[in-house]
Scaffold this active site. Structure first.
Site, PDB file in Angstrom:
ATOM      1  CG  ASP A  82      43.901 -37.624 -13.178  1.00  0.00           C
ATOM      2  OD1 ASP A  82      43.971 -36.386 -13.159  1.00  0.00           O
ATOM      3  OD2 ASP A  82      44.873 -38.360 -13.446  1.00  0.00           O
ATOM      4  CG  LEU A  83      42.776 -35.104 -19.223  1.00  0.00           C
ATOM      5  CD1 LEU A  83      41.741 -35.850 -20.070  1.00  0.00           C
ATOM      6  CD2 LEU A  83      42.734 -33.612 -19.570  1.00  0.00           C
ATOM      7  CG  ASP A  84      47.396 -34.698 -17.574  1.00  0.00           C
ATOM      8  OD1 ASP A  84      47.256 -34.668 -18.798  1.00  0.00           O
ATOM      9  OD2 ASP A  84      47.468 -33.680 -16.864  1.00  0.00           O
ATOM     10  CB  THR A 119      49.487 -35.726 -21.015  1.00  0.00           C
ATOM     11  OG1 THR A 119      48.721 -36.075 -19.869  1.00  0.00           O
ATOM     12  CG2 THR A 119      48.571 -35.393 -22.163  1.00  0.00           C
ATOM     13  CE  LYS A 172      53.419 -41.014 -14.331  1.00  0.00           C
ATOM     14  NZ  LYS A 172      53.414 -42.464 -14.515  1.00  0.00           N
ATOM     15  CB  SER A 205      42.331 -32.729 -14.763  1.00  0.00           C
ATOM     16  OG  SER A 205      43.662 -32.408 -15.121  1.00  0.00           O
ATOM     17  CB  ALA A 206      46.203 -31.134 -11.094  1.00  0.00           C
ATOM     18  CE  LYS A 261      43.384 -34.324  -9.173  1.00  0.00           C
ATOM     19  NZ  LYS A 261      43.463 -35.194 -10.366  1.00  0.00           N
ATOM     20  CD  GLU A 269      44.020 -38.929  -9.589  1.00  0.00           C
ATOM     21  OE1 GLU A 269      43.764 -37.720  -9.697  1.00  0.00           O
ATOM     22  OE2 GLU A 269      45.152 -39.401  -9.929  1.00  0.00           O
ATOM     23  CG  ASP A 270      47.632 -41.181 -13.376  1.00  0.00           C
ATOM     24  OD1 ASP A 270      47.001 -40.181 -12.974  1.00  0.00           O
ATOM     25  OD2 ASP A 270      48.717 -41.099 -13.972  1.00  0.00           O
TER      26      ASP A 270
HETATM   27  C1  BG6 Z   1      48.382 -33.187 -13.645  1.00  0.00           C
HETATM   28  C2  BG6 Z   1      49.636 -33.902 -14.079  1.00  0.00           C
HETATM   29  O1  BG6 Z   1      47.267 -33.767 -14.235  1.00  0.00           O
HETATM   30  O2  BG6 Z   1      48.442 -31.808 -14.025  1.00  0.00           O
HETATM   31  C3  BG6 Z   1      50.865 -33.187 -13.518  1.00  0.00           C
HETATM   32  O3  BG6 Z   1      49.618 -35.235 -13.621  1.00  0.00           O
HETATM   33  C4  BG6 Z   1      50.845 -31.715 -13.924  1.00  0.00           C
HETATM   34  O4  BG6 Z   1      52.034 -33.827 -13.978  1.00  0.00           O
HETATM   35  C5  BG6 Z   1      49.531 -31.079 -13.480  1.00  0.00           C
HETATM   36  O5  BG6 Z   1      51.940 -31.012 -13.362  1.00  0.00           O
HETATM   37  C6  BG6 Z   1      49.416 -29.616 -13.895  1.00  0.00           C
HETATM   38  O6  BG6 Z   1      49.368 -29.561 -15.297  1.00  0.00           O
HETATM   39  P1  BG6 Z   1      49.504 -28.252 -16.180  1.00  0.00           P
HETATM   40  O7  BG6 Z   1      49.087 -28.721 -17.550  1.00  0.00           O
HETATM   41  O8  BG6 Z   1      48.545 -27.245 -15.617  1.00  0.00           O
HETATM   42  O9  BG6 Z   1      50.915 -27.792 -16.102  1.00  0.00           O
HETATM   43 MG    MG Z   2      46.898 -38.186 -13.522  1.00  0.00          MG
END
Ligand code: BG6
Ligand code: MG
Length: 221
Positions: A9-11, A17, A45, A114-115, A145, A169-170
């Site tokens: 996962d990235l964030d 972030t 998150k 990542s989402a 997710k 994953e966090d």
């Molecule tokens: C996830 C974050 O990685 O991405 C969430 O943990 C975030 O907080 C989601 O809402 C979507 O991100 P973005 O950048 O497409 O708005």
């Molecule tokens: Mg994350």
């Protein structure tokens, strides 16, 4: 299992972030006169942008039509990307680069799952665009997710069976997504939140290939 790939996962795993997401959501919540705390932010998150907005509206007992929701989500994203555009390589979380290079040198495939639709921008800003064999993100999948789609997509892109993948994953929603994908999962953060993972570490600084191989033998088999 035989470990063939690690999906990150990235964030919150490779970069922090969450603080920028919080600042942008907080600004929107203030505009909508909805009380929103850092504790509330924990619920966002791993959750997609539109689902995050739904949670905030629910906190404020507010209902909006679809056009307004799209407008507010876009506004939040503009504030968020104002922060992201200023990110630098020193915002990569400690231990991440060392661990990923170690995996690559050992012939283990590495991918992002990542989402976030902002994944390409973040990877570019922190200078790690070329580090991964594949990137699956909010731009390449339909379902958020805990649906396993993003991790299954990452596994497909690198040509590895889900049973041979370990996810880092966090977020609780992300752990559930990894389990739903039939993958092994290492939580990155607090055990109280990530209890469903096969194992939990405080950060990637606490991980290296040797430890992962021990875990593979003792826990992930
Ligand atoms: C996830 C974050 O990685 O991405 C969430 O943990 C975030 O907080 C989601 O809402 C979507 O991100 P973005 O950048 O497409 O708005
Ligand atoms: Mg994350």
């Amino acid at each position: 299992m035989i470990l063939k790939a690690c999906i990150f996962d990235l964030d919150g795993v490779i970069v922090d972030t969450a603080k920028y997401h919080y600042l942008a959501w907080k600004k929107l919540a203030e505009q909508l006169e909805i009380p929103f705390t850092e504790t509330d932010n924990e619920r966002l998150k791993g959750v997609s942008r539109m689902d995050s907005l739904e949670i905030i509206l629910e906190l404020g007992h507010k209902k909006l039509n679809e056009d307004l929701k799209k407008k507010y989500a876009a506004q939040k994203n503009t504030w968020y990307t104002d922060h992201i555009k200023r990110m630098t390589p020193d915002e990569i979380l400690p231990g991440s680069l060392e661990f990923i290079h170690e995996l690559r040198n050992a012939g283990i495939r590495v991918a992002i799952g990542s989402a976030s639709k902002n994944t390409p921008l973040i990877l570019e800003r922190v200078g790690i665009k070329g580090l991964f064999d594949a990137v699956a993100d909010g731009n390449s999948v339909e379902k958020a997710k805990p649906d396993p789609e993003v991790f299954l997509k990452a596994a497909e892109l690198i040509g590895v069976d889900p049973a041979n993948c370990v996810v880092f994953e966090d977020a609780a929603a992300g752990i559930q997504a990894a389990l739903n994908a039939g993958m092994k999962c290492i939580g990155v953060g607090a055990t109280e939140v990530l209890g469903k993972a096969h194992f939990v570490i405080p950060g990637l600084r606490e991980m290296n290939l040797e430890k992962l191989e021990i875990l593979e033998r003792e826990i992930l088999l």
